[in-house]
Design an enzyme around this catalytic site. Structure first.
Site, PDB file in Angstrom:
ATOM      1  N   ASP A  33       0.858  -1.193   0.000  1.00  0.00           N
ATOM      2  CA  ASP A  33       0.000   0.000   0.000  1.00  0.00           C
ATOM      3  C   ASP A  33       0.893   1.242   0.000  1.00  0.00           C
ATOM      4  OD1 ASP A  33      -3.223   0.539   1.115  1.00  0.00           O
ATOM      5  OD2 ASP A  33      -1.810   2.195   0.979  1.00  0.00           O
ATOM      6  N   THR A 125     -16.141  -2.175  -9.630  1.00  0.00           N
ATOM      7  CA  THR A 125     -17.316  -1.491  -9.088  1.00  0.00           C
ATOM      8  C   THR A 125     -18.498  -1.544 -10.056  1.00  0.00           C
ATOM      9  OG1 THR A 125     -18.158   0.736  -8.624  1.00  0.00           O
ATOM     10  CG2 THR A 125     -16.201   0.639  -9.953  1.00  0.00           C
ATOM     11  N   ASP A 126     -19.704  -1.463  -9.497  1.00  0.00           N
ATOM     12  CA  ASP A 126     -20.900  -1.408 -10.355  1.00  0.00           C
ATOM     13  C   ASP A 126     -20.967  -0.094 -11.138  1.00  0.00           C
ATOM     14  OD1 ASP A 126     -21.545   0.377  -8.297  1.00  0.00           O
ATOM     15  OD2 ASP A 126     -23.450  -0.565  -7.799  1.00  0.00           O
ATOM     16  N   GLU A 127     -20.117   0.881 -10.779  1.00  0.00           N
ATOM     17  CA  GLU A 127     -20.184   2.180 -11.476  1.00  0.00           C
ATOM     18  C   GLU A 127     -19.739   2.066 -12.930  1.00  0.00           C
ATOM     19  OE1 GLU A 127     -19.052   5.621  -9.191  1.00  0.00           O
ATOM     20  OE2 GLU A 127     -19.423   4.560  -7.317  1.00  0.00           O
ATOM     21  N   TYR A 150     -13.652   8.619 -12.319  1.00  0.00           N
ATOM     22  CA  TYR A 150     -13.405   7.424 -11.488  1.00  0.00           C
ATOM     23  C   TYR A 150     -13.952   6.180 -12.175  1.00  0.00           C
ATOM     24  CZ  TYR A 150     -14.457   3.862  -7.960  1.00  0.00           C
ATOM     25  OH  TYR A 150     -14.578   2.667  -7.297  1.00  0.00           O
ATOM     26  N   LYS A 154     -11.987   2.833 -13.726  1.00  0.00           N
ATOM     27  CA  LYS A 154     -12.216   1.449 -13.273  1.00  0.00           C
ATOM     28  C   LYS A 154     -12.647   0.570 -14.456  1.00  0.00           C
ATOM     29  CE  LYS A 154     -12.050   0.080  -9.528  1.00  0.00           C
ATOM     30  NZ  LYS A 154     -10.913  -0.465  -8.711  1.00  0.00           N
ATOM     31  N   ASN A 180     -20.356   0.405  -0.696  1.00  0.00           N
ATOM     32  CA  ASN A 180     -20.026  -0.199   0.594  1.00  0.00           C
ATOM     33  C   ASN A 180     -20.208   0.799   1.733  1.00  0.00           C
ATOM     34  OD1 ASN A 180     -17.537  -2.741   0.312  1.00  0.00           O
ATOM     35  ND2 ASN A 180     -18.871  -2.056  -1.320  1.00  0.00           N
ATOM     36  N   TYR A 207     -26.516  16.404  -2.268  1.00  0.00           N
ATOM     37  CA  TYR A 207     -26.413  16.869  -3.656  1.00  0.00           C
ATOM     38  C   TYR A 207     -27.782  16.840  -4.342  1.00  0.00           C
ATOM     39  CZ  TYR A 207     -21.341  15.970  -3.191  1.00  0.00           C
ATOM     40  OH  TYR A 207     -20.026  15.953  -2.786  1.00  0.00           O
TER      41      TYR A 207
HETATM   42  P1  NAD Z   1      -9.963   3.527  -0.139  1.00  0.00           P
HETATM   43  O1  NAD Z   1      -9.887   4.829  -0.847  1.00  0.00           O
HETATM   44  O2  NAD Z   1     -10.491   3.470   1.259  1.00  0.00           O
HETATM   45  O3  NAD Z   1      -8.523   2.839  -0.104  1.00  0.00           O
HETATM   46  C1  NAD Z   1      -7.682   2.794  -1.211  1.00  0.00           C
HETATM   47  C2  NAD Z   1      -6.338   2.228  -0.736  1.00  0.00           C
HETATM   48  O4  NAD Z   1      -5.475   2.125  -1.884  1.00  0.00           O
HETATM   49  C3  NAD Z   1      -5.619   3.131   0.282  1.00  0.00           C
HETATM   50  O5  NAD Z   1      -5.087   2.338   1.325  1.00  0.00           O
HETATM   51  C4  NAD Z   1      -4.504   3.778  -0.536  1.00  0.00           C
HETATM   52  O6  NAD Z   1      -3.377   4.118   0.239  1.00  0.00           O
HETATM   53  C5  NAD Z   1      -4.202   2.662  -1.523  1.00  0.00           C
HETATM   54  N1  NAD Z   1      -3.571   3.154  -2.761  1.00  0.00           N
HETATM   55  C6  NAD Z   1      -3.958   4.202  -3.546  1.00  0.00           C
HETATM   56  N2  NAD Z   1      -3.092   4.347  -4.571  1.00  0.00           N
HETATM   57  C7  NAD Z   1      -2.154   3.366  -4.438  1.00  0.00           C
HETATM   58  C8  NAD Z   1      -1.009   2.996  -5.194  1.00  0.00           C
HETATM   59  N3  NAD Z   1      -0.652   3.664  -6.301  1.00  0.00           N
HETATM   60  N4  NAD Z   1      -0.288   1.925  -4.785  1.00  0.00           N
HETATM   61  C9  NAD Z   1      -0.637   1.243  -3.674  1.00  0.00           C
HETATM   62  N5  NAD Z   1      -1.697   1.573  -2.901  1.00  0.00           N
HETATM   63  C10 NAD Z   1      -2.441   2.617  -3.281  1.00  0.00           C
HETATM   64  O7  NAD Z   1     -10.802   2.586  -1.108  1.00  0.00           O
HETATM   65  P2  NAD Z   1     -11.914   1.474  -0.785  1.00  0.00           P
HETATM   66  O8  NAD Z   1     -13.215   2.132  -0.626  1.00  0.00           O
HETATM   67  O9  NAD Z   1     -11.373   0.554   0.243  1.00  0.00           O
HETATM   68  O10 NAD Z   1     -11.948   0.723  -2.202  1.00  0.00           O
HETATM   69  C11 NAD Z   1     -11.090  -0.381  -2.466  1.00  0.00           C
HETATM   70  C12 NAD Z   1     -11.374  -0.917  -3.849  1.00  0.00           C
HETATM   71  O11 NAD Z   1     -12.753  -1.295  -3.944  1.00  0.00           O
HETATM   72  C13 NAD Z   1     -11.144   0.106  -4.968  1.00  0.00           C
HETATM   73  O12 NAD Z   1     -10.530  -0.527  -6.045  1.00  0.00           O
HETATM   74  C14 NAD Z   1     -12.543   0.576  -5.323  1.00  0.00           C
HETATM   75  O13 NAD Z   1     -12.608   0.983  -6.674  1.00  0.00           O
HETATM   76  C15 NAD Z   1     -13.345  -0.677  -5.075  1.00  0.00           C
HETATM   77  N6  NAD Z   1     -14.768  -0.460  -4.733  1.00  0.00           N
HETATM   78  C16 NAD Z   1     -15.118   0.398  -3.737  1.00  0.00           C
HETATM   79  C17 NAD Z   1     -16.458   0.549  -3.395  1.00  0.00           C
HETATM   80  C18 NAD Z   1     -16.880   1.467  -2.278  1.00  0.00           C
HETATM   81  O14 NAD Z   1     -18.090   1.639  -2.059  1.00  0.00           O
HETATM   82  N7  NAD Z   1     -15.975   2.055  -1.516  1.00  0.00           N
HETATM   83  C19 NAD Z   1     -17.431  -0.176  -4.090  1.00  0.00           C
HETATM   84  C20 NAD Z   1     -17.035  -1.053  -5.109  1.00  0.00           C
HETATM   85  C21 NAD Z   1     -15.688  -1.192  -5.403  1.00  0.00           C
HETATM   86  P1  TYD Z   2     -20.407   8.493  -2.590  1.00  0.00           P
HETATM   87  O1  TYD Z   2     -20.329   7.977  -1.198  1.00  0.00           O
HETATM   88  O2  TYD Z   2     -19.438   9.506  -3.048  1.00  0.00           O
HETATM   89  O3  TYD Z   2     -20.389   7.202  -3.546  1.00  0.00           O
HETATM   90  P2  TYD Z   2     -20.656   7.082  -5.145  1.00  0.00           P
HETATM   91  O4  TYD Z   2     -20.712   8.418  -5.741  1.00  0.00           O
HETATM   92  O5  TYD Z   2     -19.442   6.324  -5.572  1.00  0.00           O
HETATM   93  O6  TYD Z   2     -21.926   6.318  -5.271  1.00  0.00           O
HETATM   94  O7  TYD Z   2     -21.852   9.088  -2.826  1.00  0.00           O
HETATM   95  C1  TYD Z   2     -23.015   8.303  -2.614  1.00  0.00           C
HETATM   96  C2  TYD Z   2     -24.198   9.142  -3.012  1.00  0.00           C
HETATM   97  O8  TYD Z   2     -24.323  10.239  -2.102  1.00  0.00           O
HETATM   98  C3  TYD Z   2     -24.073   9.756  -4.393  1.00  0.00           C
HETATM   99  O9  TYD Z   2     -25.360   9.769  -5.020  1.00  0.00           O
HETATM  100  C4  TYD Z   2     -23.624  11.182  -4.116  1.00  0.00           C
HETATM  101  C5  TYD Z   2     -24.267  11.499  -2.777  1.00  0.00           C
HETATM  102  N1  TYD Z   2     -23.536  12.448  -1.919  1.00  0.00           N
HETATM  103  C6  TYD Z   2     -24.162  13.589  -1.426  1.00  0.00           C
HETATM  104  O10 TYD Z   2     -25.366  13.838  -1.682  1.00  0.00           O
HETATM  105  N2  TYD Z   2     -23.446  14.453  -0.635  1.00  0.00           N
HETATM  106  C7  TYD Z   2     -22.141  14.228  -0.341  1.00  0.00           C
HETATM  107  O11 TYD Z   2     -21.523  15.068   0.374  1.00  0.00           O
HETATM  108  C8  TYD Z   2     -21.503  13.040  -0.830  1.00  0.00           C
HETATM  109  C9  TYD Z   2     -20.078  12.753  -0.519  1.00  0.00           C
HETATM  110  C10 TYD Z   2     -22.236  12.176  -1.615  1.00  0.00           C
END
Ligand code: NAD
Ligand code: TYD
Length: 337
Positions: A33, A125-127, A150, A154, A180, A207
């Site tokens: 990381d 991601t589903d995005e 983003y 992905k 998540n 938003y």
């Molecule tokens: P996060 O932002 O909490 O963590 C990302 C981690 O990656 C951090 O520890 C950061 O230090 C590390 N990182 C960033 N750039 C790096 C690099 N160049 N080399 C090594 N490490 C690096 O992210 P998260 O929410 O835990 O998401 C993890 C994965 O799951 C991502 O690939 C994201 O696209 C995917 N994902 C997230 C969600 C969500 O809701 N958060 C949903 C679906 C998929």
């Molecule tokens: P987010 O947690 O950024 O996830 P994603 O955009 O990847 O789905 O946002 C979740 C939803 O919440 C999205 O529709 C945007 C909205 N949102 C707000 O309304 N206000 C905020 O400050 C943030 C961060 C997100």
């Protein structure tokens, strides 16, 4: 005991994955990381001293480091969580998203080719499917239609993973998960940001009209799904992970306020995110049917536990709210609020 190289394991979902695997499975893990603003070793404090775990600081974009680490470890699995992950930041500054999410993933793929028997799992991601109409749900073979930088980064990474499978025969799997939530999520995403602000009686920036729909899954359920795909998914396949908890953002915000006993007057409707996806919705019968995955944590219980965790771990939040967080917050919300 298999060796798993996890990348991005100091972030939200990666740290959940590492803790789940070490607690429930007989595996050893190395975590690579870069510790960007989102990486936090405090997320892994529970496993301090665990002999089956080792941390290496470095970037997935550093091909020399990645090559030599893979040669040394000869891992059975590589699970790539490392990414820039926040849509709003990708709108403000997209370049890092291309560097880490696309080029970084390609560095890992290229290095993985040299390791006999390695299986590569990409956490996506589903995005990548973009916004779904009411009643519509995307299966794994739906078209790519990403909106934000983003999501586009992905989707590009997914295409590159599939290209390495088809072209070089690399053993790959891809997971695509819904939104998540849970403890240890960086307070830039909707749920932790709203909890952190509400705890301090700060305005909650919703938003647009707040009627965008997201489907919520607990990070522990996601982590278990990734493990099952890593172990048993078919080579070259994609597996969606979701549990169909569709909620309007506004309803999630109201639920958080109710759990904290805070007034709805904290809500501020602010300028919408550009090109904001209205609804995410995917199927998950493939992972259920093929790998026996089912979600275990219902949203009401999970949200209550998450809110309680943030309330009880305010020093964790305050350490994150440093100068760079405040400067991001000002850039993202200063005008809006
Ligand atoms: P996060 O932002 O909490 O963590 C990302 C981690 O990656 C951090 O520890 C950061 O230090 C590390 N990182 C960033 N750039 C790096 C690099 N160049 N080399 C090594 N490490 C690096 O992210 P998260 O929410 O835990 O998401 C993890 C994965 O799951 C991502 O690939 C994201 O696209 C995917 N994902 C997230 C969600 C969500 O809701 N958060 C949903 C679906 C998929
Ligand atoms: P987010 O947690 O950024 O996830 P994603 O955009 O990847 O789905 O946002 C979740 C939803 O919440 C999205 O529709 C945007 C909205 N949102 C707000 O309304 N206000 C905020 O400050 C943030 C961060 C997100």
């Amino acid at each position: 005991m298999a060796t798993i190289l996890v990348t991005g394991g100091a972030g939200f979902i990666g740290s959940n994955f590492i803790k789940y695997v070490l607690a429930e499975r007989d595996e050893q893990i190395v975590n690579l990381d870069a510790l960007t603003y989102a990486g936090n070793l405090a997320n892994l404090a529970d496993i301090d001293g665990e002999p089956r775990y080792r941390f290496v600081r470095g970037s997935i974009g550093d091909s020399e480091l990645v090559d030599s680490l893979l040669r040394e470890l000869q891992p059975d699995y590589l699970v790539n969580f490392a990414a820039e992950t926040h849509v709003d930041r990708s709108i403000l500054s997209p370049t890092a998203f291309l560097e880490t999410n696309i080029l970084g993933t390609q560095v890992l793929l290229q290095a993985a080719r040299a390791i006999e028997g390695l299986r590569f799992t990409q956490v996506s991601t589903d995005e990548v499917y973009g916004s779904a109409d009411n009643g519509e749900r995307f299966a794994e073979d739906a078209a790519y239609n990403p909106t934000s930088p983003y999501a586009a980064s992905k989707a590009s990474a997914d295409l590159m993973v599939l290209a390495y499978h088809k072209t070089y025969g690399l053993d790959t799997t891809i997971t695509r998960c819904a939104n998540n939530y849970g403890p240890y999520q960086f307070p830039e995403k909707l749920i932790p940001l709203m909890i952190a602000n509400a705890l301090e009686d700060k305005p909650l920036p919703v938003y647009g009209d707040g009627r965008q729909v997201r489907s919520w899954i607990h990070a522990e359920d996601h982590a278990r799904g990734i493990y099952l795909v890593m172990k048993g998914g078919r080579p070259g396949e994609i597996y969606n992970i979701d549990c169909g908890v569709e909620k309007y953002n506004l309803d999630v915000v109201h639920a958080i306020l109710a759990l904290l006993d805070k007034p709805a007057t904290l809500i501020r409707y602010v300028t919408d995110r550009p090109a904001h996806d209205r609804r995410y919705a995917i199927t998950w019968d493939k992972i259920e049917g093929e790998l026996g995955w089912t979600p275990r944590i219902d949203f009401e219980t999970g949200l209550e536990q998450t809110v309680a965790w943030y309330r009880d771990n305010q020093p964790w939040v305050r350490r994150i709210q440093d100068k760079s967080y405040l400067s991001y917050y000002q850039e993202q919300y200063g005008q809006r609020l």
